[in-house]
Design a protein around this motif. Structure first.
Motif, PDB file in Angstrom:
ATOM      1  N   SER A   4     -18.040 -49.694  -3.135  1.00 34.28           N
ATOM      2  CA  SER A   4     -18.550 -49.865  -1.775  1.00 34.28           C
ATOM      3  C   SER A   4     -17.394 -49.963  -0.793  1.00 34.28           C
ATOM      4  CB  SER A   4     -19.403 -51.143  -1.692  1.00 34.28           C
ATOM      5  OG  SER A   4     -20.452 -51.100  -2.624  1.00 34.28           O
ATOM      6  N   GLY A   5     -17.534 -49.299   0.320  1.00 35.42           N
ATOM      7  CA  GLY A   5     -16.509 -49.378   1.341  1.00 35.42           C
ATOM      8  C   GLY A   5     -16.800 -50.488   2.325  1.00 35.42           C
ATOM      9  N   GLY A   6     -16.044 -50.560   3.411  1.00 36.18           N
ATOM     10  CA  GLY A   6     -16.274 -51.585   4.416  1.00 36.18           C
ATOM     11  C   GLY A   6     -14.993 -52.286   4.785  1.00 36.18           C
ATOM     12  N   ALA A   7     -15.120 -53.183   5.785  1.00 37.83           N
ATOM     13  CA  ALA A   7     -13.945 -53.880   6.304  1.00 37.83           C
ATOM     14  C   ALA A   7     -13.933 -55.321   5.816  1.00 37.83           C
ATOM     15  CB  ALA A   7     -13.938 -53.815   7.825  1.00 37.83           C
ATOM     16  N   GLU A   8     -14.217 -55.512   4.547  1.00 38.68           N
ATOM     17  CA  GLU A   8     -14.228 -56.868   4.006  1.00 38.68           C
ATOM     18  C   GLU A   8     -12.812 -57.447   3.995  1.00 38.68           C
ATOM     19  OE1 GLU A   8     -15.639 -54.306   2.390  1.00 38.68           O
ATOM     20  OE2 GLU A   8     -17.748 -54.736   2.755  1.00 38.68           O
ATOM     21  N   THR A   9     -12.719 -58.754   4.157  1.00 37.95           N
ATOM     22  CA  THR A   9     -11.463 -59.469   4.017  1.00 37.95           C
ATOM     23  C   THR A   9     -11.621 -60.471   2.889  1.00 37.95           C
ATOM     24  OG1 THR A   9     -12.072 -61.244   5.543  1.00 37.95           O
ATOM     25  CG2 THR A   9     -11.073 -59.249   6.501  1.00 37.95           C
ATOM     26  N   ALA A  10     -10.501 -61.026   2.436  1.00 36.66           N
ATOM     27  CA  ALA A  10     -10.569 -62.026   1.379  1.00 36.66           C
ATOM     28  C   ALA A  10     -11.411 -63.217   1.825  1.00 36.66           C
ATOM     29  CB  ALA A  10      -9.163 -62.472   0.987  1.00 36.66           C
ATOM     30  N   ALA A  11     -11.335 -63.578   3.098  1.00 39.85           N
ATOM     31  CA  ALA A  11     -12.082 -64.731   3.602  1.00 39.85           C
ATOM     32  C   ALA A  11     -13.585 -64.492   3.571  1.00 39.85           C
ATOM     33  CB  ALA A  11     -11.638 -65.064   5.024  1.00 39.85           C
ATOM     34  N   THR A  12     -14.024 -63.253   3.771  1.00 39.43           N
ATOM     35  CA  THR A  12     -15.457 -62.960   3.762  1.00 39.43           C
ATOM     36  C   THR A  12     -15.956 -62.593   2.370  1.00 39.43           C
ATOM     37  OG1 THR A  12     -15.063 -60.623   4.306  1.00 39.43           O
ATOM     38  CG2 THR A  12     -15.390 -62.161   6.144  1.00 39.43           C
ATOM     39  N   THR A  13     -15.038 -62.409   1.433  1.00 36.48           N
ATOM     40  CA  THR A  13     -15.406 -61.976   0.082  1.00 36.48           C
ATOM     41  C   THR A  13     -15.333 -63.106  -0.932  1.00 36.48           C
ATOM     42  OG1 THR A  13     -14.575 -59.755   0.548  1.00 36.48           O
ATOM     43  CG2 THR A  13     -14.813 -60.353  -1.771  1.00 36.48           C
ATOM     44  N   ILE A  14     -14.285 -63.936  -0.847  1.00 39.16           N
ATOM     45  CA  ILE A  14     -14.020 -64.962  -1.867  1.00 39.16           C
ATOM     46  C   ILE A  14     -14.463 -66.328  -1.360  1.00 39.16           C
ATOM     47  CG2 ILE A  14     -12.235 -66.101  -3.226  1.00 39.16           C
ATOM     48  CD1 ILE A  14     -10.625 -63.452  -3.044  1.00 39.16           C
ATOM     49  N   GLU A  15     -15.326 -66.962  -2.124  1.00 42.78           N
ATOM     50  CA  GLU A  15     -15.839 -68.281  -1.769  1.00 42.78           C
ATOM     51  C   GLU A  15     -14.910 -69.399  -2.220  1.00 42.78           C
ATOM     52  OE1 GLU A  15     -19.529 -70.778  -3.540  1.00 42.78           O
ATOM     53  OE2 GLU A  15     -20.096 -68.948  -2.466  1.00 42.78           O
ATOM     54  N   LEU A  16     -14.303 -69.237  -3.413  1.00 42.24           N
ATOM     55  CA  LEU A  16     -13.477 -70.308  -3.973  1.00 42.24           C
ATOM     56  C   LEU A  16     -12.463 -69.721  -4.936  1.00 42.24           C
ATOM     57  CD1 LEU A  16     -13.106 -73.430  -4.144  1.00 42.24           C
ATOM     58  CD2 LEU A  16     -14.731 -73.394  -6.055  1.00 42.24           C
ATOM     59  N   ARG A  17     -11.249 -70.292  -4.934  1.00 43.05           N
ATOM     60  CA  ARG A  17     -10.203 -69.911  -5.875  1.00 43.05           C
ATOM     61  C   ARG A  17      -9.854 -71.141  -6.702  1.00 43.05           C
ATOM     62  NH1 ARG A  17      -6.432 -66.441  -1.699  1.00 43.05           N
ATOM     63  NH2 ARG A  17      -8.122 -66.016  -0.222  1.00 43.05           N
ATOM     64  N   ILE A  18      -9.842 -70.980  -8.007  1.00 49.26           N
ATOM     65  CA  ILE A  18      -9.558 -72.105  -8.890  1.00 49.26           C
ATOM     66  C   ILE A  18      -8.370 -71.758  -9.783  1.00 49.26           C
ATOM     67  CG2 ILE A  18     -10.431 -73.571 -10.750  1.00 49.26           C
ATOM     68  CD1 ILE A  18     -13.246 -73.136  -9.643  1.00 49.26           C
ATOM     69  N   ALA A  19      -7.307 -72.534  -9.651  1.00 47.56           N
ATOM     70  CA  ALA A  19      -6.155 -72.389 -10.537  1.00 47.56           C
ATOM     71  C   ALA A  19      -6.423 -73.211 -11.797  1.00 47.56           C
ATOM     72  CB  ALA A  19      -4.880 -72.871  -9.852  1.00 47.56           C
ATOM     73  N   PRO A  20      -6.379 -72.613 -12.979  1.00 45.44           N
ATOM     74  CA  PRO A  20      -6.697 -73.371 -14.200  1.00 45.44           C
ATOM     75  C   PRO A  20      -5.679 -74.460 -14.468  1.00 45.44           C
ATOM     76  CG  PRO A  20      -5.794 -71.220 -14.753  1.00 45.44           C
ATOM     77  CD  PRO A  20      -5.996 -71.222 -13.269  1.00 45.44           C
ATOM     78  N   ARG A  21      -6.169 -75.569 -15.054  1.00 45.58           N
ATOM     79  CA  ARG A  21      -5.296 -76.702 -15.381  1.00 45.58           C
ATOM     80  C   ARG A  21      -4.929 -76.653 -16.849  1.00 45.58           C
ATOM     81  NH1 ARG A  21     -10.344 -77.017 -13.949  1.00 45.58           N
ATOM     82  NH2 ARG A  21     -10.801 -78.892 -15.146  1.00 45.58           N
ATOM     83  N   ALA A  22      -3.695 -76.972 -17.156  1.00 37.43           N
ATOM     84  CA  ALA A  22      -3.232 -76.956 -18.545  1.00 37.43           C
ATOM     85  C   ALA A  22      -3.844 -78.112 -19.314  1.00 37.43           C
ATOM     86  CB  ALA A  22      -1.709 -77.036 -18.593  1.00 37.43           C
ATOM     87  N   ARG A  23      -4.261 -77.823 -20.554  1.00 36.61           N
ATOM     88  CA  ARG A  23      -4.799 -78.835 -21.460  1.00 36.61           C
ATOM     89  C   ARG A  23      -4.183 -78.626 -22.833  1.00 36.61           C
ATOM     90  NH1 ARG A  23      -6.238 -80.570 -17.336  1.00 36.61           N
ATOM     91  NH2 ARG A  23      -8.279 -81.356 -16.682  1.00 36.61           N
ATOM     92  N   ASP A  24      -3.838 -79.723 -23.504  1.00 33.64           N
ATOM     93  CA  ASP A  24      -3.286 -79.649 -24.858  1.00 33.64           C
ATOM     94  C   ASP A  24      -4.398 -79.965 -25.847  1.00 33.64           C
ATOM     95  OD1 ASP A  24      -1.925 -79.791 -27.230  1.00 33.64           O
ATOM     96  OD2 ASP A  24      -0.357 -81.135 -26.518  1.00 33.64           O
ATOM     97  N   LEU A  25      -4.689 -79.011 -26.725  1.00 35.43           N
ATOM     98  CA  LEU A  25      -5.723 -79.216 -27.733  1.00 35.43           C
ATOM     99  C   LEU A  25      -5.117 -79.556 -29.085  1.00 35.43           C
ATOM    100  CD1 LEU A  25      -8.273 -76.375 -26.899  1.00 35.43           C
ATOM    101  CD2 LEU A  25      -8.140 -78.706 -26.005  1.00 35.43           C
ATOM    102  N   GLY A  26      -4.048 -80.302 -29.069  1.00 37.56           N
ATOM    103  CA  GLY A  26      -3.420 -80.701 -30.317  1.00 37.56           C
ATOM    104  C   GLY A  26      -2.456 -79.647 -30.836  1.00 37.56           C
TER     105      GLY A  26
END
Length: 299
Positions: A4-26
């Protein structure tokens, strides 16, 4: 699907950005994107872990001892390496790259995840993603089950530098054979540098997890592993700045909030307390061939 074309911007397209957090599983590190303080679920996806990349030396491997689940389904999807799955239904399945492995816990299941003997002896590289999907209210206490589909039976769409493997649901004009208890989709998408692919608004809630490489969406570049949650109805086109691998996921919103404690998911806190007592007192079924277990964590 069509771009799809159009003049979308990141602000109108992306609701939330989540950076994953490190976890140690042993001794084995993962990056966790869901749940997040700002967002519990995308469709039914309530837990999302990025496994690796890790390198196990000969004689070493992953050893996740038997542990319980209720109220959810798990999907283990690998790019590199192998995992041996055993569960209390007597399923024994070696999970290989590109295969779909859907374990539905329902009223209760126990499983273990270990490195198989041959890769453990030789050493192996491990890279993949593991997700949990909360079950709809009508199916929270369903009978447990396990589905396995090899990479050779999942539909693949290839077009001009794009490869999409449809793991569950429908996307890119094809549908996965995997049976699901709610309306959700899951796709591995690989793009060569310069190639582009759409993510049409076929599902109300949609997200992209960037595994590696670099992409551009609505004029903004992303080159770190992260979860991008899109606004409902937004036209999304992903273009690869460099060779990239990502997962597309989402579905219909689930019917209400879920509580999560350790490996247990439910719409009712008292059901989680019941499952905790059952595990502590040995009332869950055992895993044939794997006598170890993970004790109930301290609250």
């Amino acid at each position: 699907m069509s771009i799809s074309g159009g003049a979308e911007t990141a602000a109108t397209t992306i609701e939330l950005r989540i950076a994953p957090r490190a976890r140690d599983l042993g001794g084995f590190s993962v990056r966790r994107a869901l749940p997040d303080d700002r967002r519990q679920m995308v469709g039914p996806f309530i837990f999302y872990d990025h496994l690796g990349p890790a390198r196990f030396a000969p004689g070493q491997g992953m050893d996740v001892r038997p542990h319980p689940h209720i109220g959810l389904a798990t999907v283990t999807y690998l790019f590199d390496g192998r995992i041996l799955h055993r569960d209390s239904l007597s399923n024994v399945q070696e999970i290989a790259p590109g295969a779909m492995n859907l374990m539905t816990a329902g009223r209760g299941i126990v499983h273990s995840e270990r490195t198989p003997p041959e890769p453990r002896a030789a050493g192996q590289r491990m890279l993949g993603v593991q997700s949990w999907l909360a079950l709809p209210l009508a199916h929270e206490e369903t009978e447990p089950s396990f589905q396995h589909f090899g990479a050779d039976v999942l539909p693949v769409v290839e077009d001009r530098g794009m490869l999409a493997r449809v793991i569950a649901g429908a996307a890119f004009g094809v549908r996965s054979p995997v049976e699901t208890l709610s309306d959700w989709f899951y796709v591995e998408l690989r793009l060569s540098a310069g190639a582009a692919a759409p993510l049409d608004a076929d599902y109300e809630q949609r997200a992209l997890y960037l595994v590696d490489g670099a992409i551009e969406i609505a004029g903004e570049r992303f080159d770190e592993p992260q979860l991008l949650i899109f606004k409902p109805g937004a036209a999304v086109t992903v273009r690869a700045v460099a060779d990239a691998r990502m997962m597309l996921l989402g579905g219909a919103p689930l019917d209400g909030r879920r509580f999560v404690w350790w490996n247990l998911v439910s719409s009712r806190k008292e059901r989680i307390e019941e499952a905790k007592r059952d595990w502590r007192e040995g009332r869950f079924p055992s895993v044939p061939g794997d006598a170890e277990f993970i004790p109930l964590p301290e609250d």
